[in-house]
Enzyme design. Structure first.
Site, PDB file in Angstrom:
ATOM      1  N   GLY A  23      38.602  39.513  30.623  1.00  0.00           N
ATOM      2  CA  GLY A  23      40.029  39.204  30.575  1.00  0.00           C
ATOM      3  C   GLY A  23      40.484  38.197  31.617  1.00  0.00           C
ATOM      4  O   GLY A  23      39.683  37.415  32.126  1.00  0.00           O
ATOM      5  N   SER A  24      41.778  38.269  31.936  1.00  0.00           N
ATOM      6  CA  SER A  24      42.408  37.267  32.795  1.00  0.00           C
ATOM      7  C   SER A  24      41.895  37.317  34.226  1.00  0.00           C
ATOM      8  O   SER A  24      41.632  38.391  34.773  1.00  0.00           O
ATOM      9  CB  SER A  24      43.914  37.492  32.796  1.00  0.00           C
ATOM     10  OG  SER A  24      44.511  36.793  33.865  1.00  0.00           O
ATOM     11  N   THR A  25      41.828  36.145  34.845  1.00  0.00           N
ATOM     12  CA  THR A  25      41.432  36.050  36.249  1.00  0.00           C
ATOM     13  C   THR A  25      42.476  36.689  37.168  1.00  0.00           C
ATOM     14  O   THR A  25      42.180  36.953  38.329  1.00  0.00           O
ATOM     15  CB  THR A  25      41.243  34.584  36.675  1.00  0.00           C
ATOM     16  OG1 THR A  25      42.423  33.871  36.331  1.00  0.00           O
ATOM     17  CG2 THR A  25      40.067  33.951  35.980  1.00  0.00           C
ATOM     18  N   VAL A  26      43.671  36.931  36.648  1.00  0.00           N
ATOM     19  CA  VAL A  26      44.694  37.622  37.448  1.00  0.00           C
ATOM     20  C   VAL A  26      44.218  39.038  37.793  1.00  0.00           C
ATOM     21  O   VAL A  26      44.686  39.650  38.746  1.00  0.00           O
ATOM     22  CB  VAL A  26      46.049  37.625  36.705  1.00  0.00           C
ATOM     23  CG1 VAL A  26      47.107  38.401  37.474  1.00  0.00           C
ATOM     24  CG2 VAL A  26      46.527  36.199  36.486  1.00  0.00           C
TER      25      VAL A  26
END
Lengths: 139, 404
Positions: free
Chosen positions: A66-69
């Protein structure tokens, strides 16, 4: 629960030493979206840990996704006191690796014995990623 | 991975916690990807800036760091124009959080220039073979492919770590052998302007994270290559591409033509222009025209200024660019804004929450076409820069988008 001592070499990704109860997931985790940063509870209905808390557990999961956040979410979990005490991956990828480092959560991968074959939920393990091993204390 | 005595010292914590964490990130990534050592970088471009993307989690982390970056470092676009955020429909609460993020980076010595086109900035130029740590996907593609510099796809924390240490791990696109093409793309028609964005949008999914080598009928210009790379990095994960006989690696390195060859015909390119989201089929009108993804060059600003000169737009129009380019060319900005369009700096239609206020967006960017529907929940149509201006002038009485 029987006391044992098995030391399994592994690769260190995020440095540190920690001890805790194993929580096993067979699903990859996207820390952004799958986990509530305030409580440490898995909120993704499709996830095999849905409804479980990862707080203070030695979280075993294949890898991040998923997102790097997600890296920042691990940091938030840690600041809120609800982060895992350590993490074991089959193969770490940058999102979880970076998240673990900035949060001070020990992270290892590539255990010489497959963690899914030798670890069960509730076993107590010590992660020493300074010296590159996982030690099973009670199983 | 080999570390110098100095690097070992930093890793052991003797230079403070921030640098210890920073080098630990670089070493961990180096280990994961099999790097042999750390190498010095010339500059860093750091992602993780828009409050819309990183939220409170990111703000907290950046605010807790201490120290100063060791190489010139700038930022990705923020969630708003840092000066005129109010005119964009940004809330004071969002603005306050966004300003805090920028201030936290500034405290670390990062120059608060927020742009996806750092290569247009003064004192931020790149030469062939320069190693950098950039993290905005279209900037990475441009640096690697068009300028022949060398960067991996850095994440926000890894780019900031590289900036603080002044080095990055030596793997991936820093190595010559990883820069060789693995798939060919043959385009059978002539292309111009936004056709390159359409091509990138089409091909990104098939190319994935491989390195494509293009065989084109005609020679593209810088802005066209920028549009191609940006679109491929969004619809796929392309960080480096070559154009036979055109891009620097293709001219300086010798590599064979990869066996797998994707053929693109004119009708496929046209298909991107004809694509209609369901909302448009049901009769929804374009209520926002957004140009400048990636941020406009001086040439693009001049072109838009010519098309809008003495005209009046009938819809909301954003022309996105970096503050520095806008400040260098006030004559173009003035012409564009006299039409009623807004020259938006420091941000763009993809990363600003203000674009979520619209029903149907028209763009000339393959990257925006790929991201806007998912990230802003706004359907998007694609057109050339002229098509976009024509659409913008509708409803204002000025229906001629050709500047006549």
């Amino acid at each position: 629960m029987a006391m044992v001592t098995k030391r399994i070499p592994c690769r260190s990704i995020a440095r540190g030493v920690a001890q805790g109860k194993v929580l096993i997931s067979h699903d990859a985790i996207s820390f952004l979206g799958n986990v509530d940063p305030k409580t440490g509870i898995i909120v993704e209905r499709e996830h095999d840990l849905y409804g479980r808390s990862i707080k203070d557990r030695v979280l075993v999961f294949p890898h991040g996704k998923g997102s790097t956040v997600g890296s920042y979410v691990l940091y938030q979990l840690s600041k809120n006191g609800v982060a895992p005490s350590a993490m074991i991956n089959i193969e770490s990828e940058p999102i979880v690796a970076v998240g673990a480092i900035i949060s001070g959560i020990p992270l290892v991968d590539r255990m010489e014995t497959n963690p899914y074959e030798m670890l069960e939920d509730g076993a107590i393990v010590k992660i020493d990623s300074q010296n590159g091993y996982v030690e099973v204390l009670y199983e | 991975m080999y570390l110098t005595k100095e690097e070992e010292r930093t890793l052991s914590g003797e230079d403070g916690e921030t640098l210890q964490k920073a080098i630990e990130i670089l070493v961990a990534l180096g280990d994961i990807y099999g790097a042999d050592r750390l190498i010095p970088i010339k500059s860093a471009q750091i992602a993780g800036v828009s409050y819309k993307t990183i939220g409170d989690a990111g703000l907290e982390w950046i605010s807790d760091l201490e120290g100063k970056v060791k190489v010139p470092s700038i930022l990705n676009p923020a969630g708003m124009d840092l000066v005129r955020w109010n005119e964009m429909g940004i809330t004071p609460k969002f603005s306050q959080k966004q300003q805090k993020i920028i201030a936290a980076y500034e405290k670390l010595g990062v120059t608060p220039k927020c742009t996806c086109t750092p290569y247009y900035l003064d004192n931020f130029t790149l030469g062939y073979g320069d190693h950098v740590a950039w993290s905005e996907s279209s900037a990475i593609s441009y640096a690697n492919s068009v300028l022949g510099a060398r960067t991996n796809r850095e994440g926000g924390p890894s780019a900031l770590s590289a900036a603080l240490i002044g080095k990055t791990a030596n793997f991936g696109y820093h190595l010559e052998e990883k820069r060789k093409p693995s798939v060919s793309v043959t385009v059978e028609c002539n292309l111009s302007g936004s056709d390159y964005a359409a091509l990138g949008y089409l091909i990104g999914g098939d190319v994935g994270s491989r390195v494509p080598l293009f065989f084109l009928q005609n020679e593209p210009e810088g802005d066209e290559l920028k549009a191609l790379g940006a679109a491929m990095a969004a619809s796929g994960a392309v960080a480096l591409y070559h154009v036979d006989g055109v891009t620097p690696d293709a001219r300086k390195m010798t590599f064979g033509k990869p066996d797998e060859n994707i053929i693109i015909e004119e009708k496929q390119i046209r298909g991107v222009y004809d694509r209609m989201p369901d909302e448009a089929k049901r009769g929804a009108d374009v209520d926002m025209v957004a140009l400048g993804c990636p941020h406009c060059s001086a040439d693009e600003l001049a072109h838009i200024a010519r098309l809008l000169d003495k005209k009046r737009v009938g819809k909301d129009v954003w022309v996105c660019t970096s503050r520095e380019v806008a400040e260098h060319y006030p004559q173009f900005v003035d012409k564009i804004e006299r039409s009623g369009a807004l020259v938006v700096c420091d941000t763009c239609m993809v990363v600003s929450p203000a674009s979520e206020n619209y029903k149907l967006m028209m763009v000339n960017s393959g990257k925006a076409l790929a991201y806007v529907p998912g990230m802003c929940k706004v359907p998007a149509r694609f057109g050339s820069i002229e098509d976009c201006i024509k659409e913008a002038l509708k409803g204002s009485g000025d229906t001629d988008g050709n500047g006549n």
